[in-house]
Design an enzyme around this catalytic site. Structure first.
Site, mmCIF file in Angstrom:
data_model
loop_
_atom_site.group_PDB
_atom_site.id
_atom_site.type_symbol
_atom_site.label_atom_id
_atom_site.label_comp_id
_atom_site.label_asym_id
_atom_site.label_seq_id
_atom_site.Cartn_x
_atom_site.Cartn_y
_atom_site.Cartn_z
ATOM 1 N N SER A 9 0.745 -36.197 -18.318
ATOM 2 C CA SER A 9 -0.567 -36.430 -17.484
ATOM 3 C C SER A 9 -1.558 -35.733 -18.597
ATOM 4 C CB SER A 9 -1.167 -35.593 -16.592
ATOM 5 O OG SER A 9 -1.227 -34.615 -15.968
ATOM 6 N N LYS A 35 -5.665 -30.055 -15.712
ATOM 7 C CA LYS A 35 -6.745 -30.988 -15.380
ATOM 8 C C LYS A 35 -8.022 -30.685 -15.948
ATOM 9 C CE LYS A 35 -3.588 -33.453 -12.833
ATOM 10 N NZ LYS A 35 -2.856 -34.309 -13.573
#
Length: 210
Positions: free
Chosen positions: A44, A84
């Site tokens: 990701s 993230k």
């Protein structure tokens, strides 16, 4: 016997003690690095971070988070930490339009009427399946024919997105990251050794065109 010869046993002892101290110091450094590190699982954050990368974390930086920091956090009901990038700060207004060739994320910083666009060079080449527009009041993607709308990031939360825009489950899936769920800030890569060093940070806000 010369004075030099008399000093040699002491010199050998001193060198031995020094080598032993350096050895244990090295072991402590390795242990500390492993204790304060996280291993990336998944894709990701590509191309910034790869699957299997080991990162040095700062677990004491939870109260000192800045826009575009890479953080380790949990989202929604998930207990597994994710890595993230922070896009929306508390009080910001955010919106995402993914209908074009590349996603366009707009930000109105807290207390400002000016509108900016997030310039993240990785997003343009990472348009995949997860490209729905955003946002709902929870900070997640909108479904069906609903148009993207502005949402205000709560005062105790952040809006976080992966650098691999089309292949990341992030705030667009799970909602805002709560401030008390930010485990650590990440800025240094330990492994692979070929990429050892500080993480690149070329993400920025640019004024939106009228």
């Amino acid at each position: 016997m010369s004075h030099r010869a008399e000093r040699r046993p002491w010199l050998r002892t001193a060198l031995g003690v020094t080598a032993l101290v350096l050895f244990f110091a090295g072991v402590l450094v390795v242990i500390a690095a492993l204790a304060f590190s996280v291993k990336v699982s998944g894709h990701s954050m590509e191309p910034t971070l790869g699957d299997g990368d080991r990162l040095l974390v700062n677990p004491f930086a939870g109260d000192d988070i800045h826009r575009f920091d890479i953080v380790e956090t949990t989202l929604g009901d998930r207990e597994i930490p994710l890595v993230k990038r922070v896009i929306g700060m508390p009080g910001d207004r955010v919106r995402a339009d993914a209908s074009g060739a590349a996603p366009v994320v707009r930000v109105r910083p807290a207390g400002s009427a000016r509108e900016y666009v997030v310039d993240n060079p990785t997003w343009a080449g990472r348009v995949g399946a997860k490209t729905q527009p955003c946002c709902t009041p929870e900070g997640t993607t909108v479904q069906g024919t609903t148009k993207p709308g502005w949402v205000t990031v709560p005062e105790d939360s952040y809006w976080v997105v992966g650098d691999n825009w089309g292949g990341s489950d992030d705030s667009r899936t799970f909602g805002f990251a709560r401030a008390d769920h930010i485990e650590a800030r990440v800025s240094f890569r330990l492994q692979p050794f070929g990429d050892f060093g500080s993480l690149e940070d070329d993400v920025r806000l640019v004024p939106a065109t009228p």
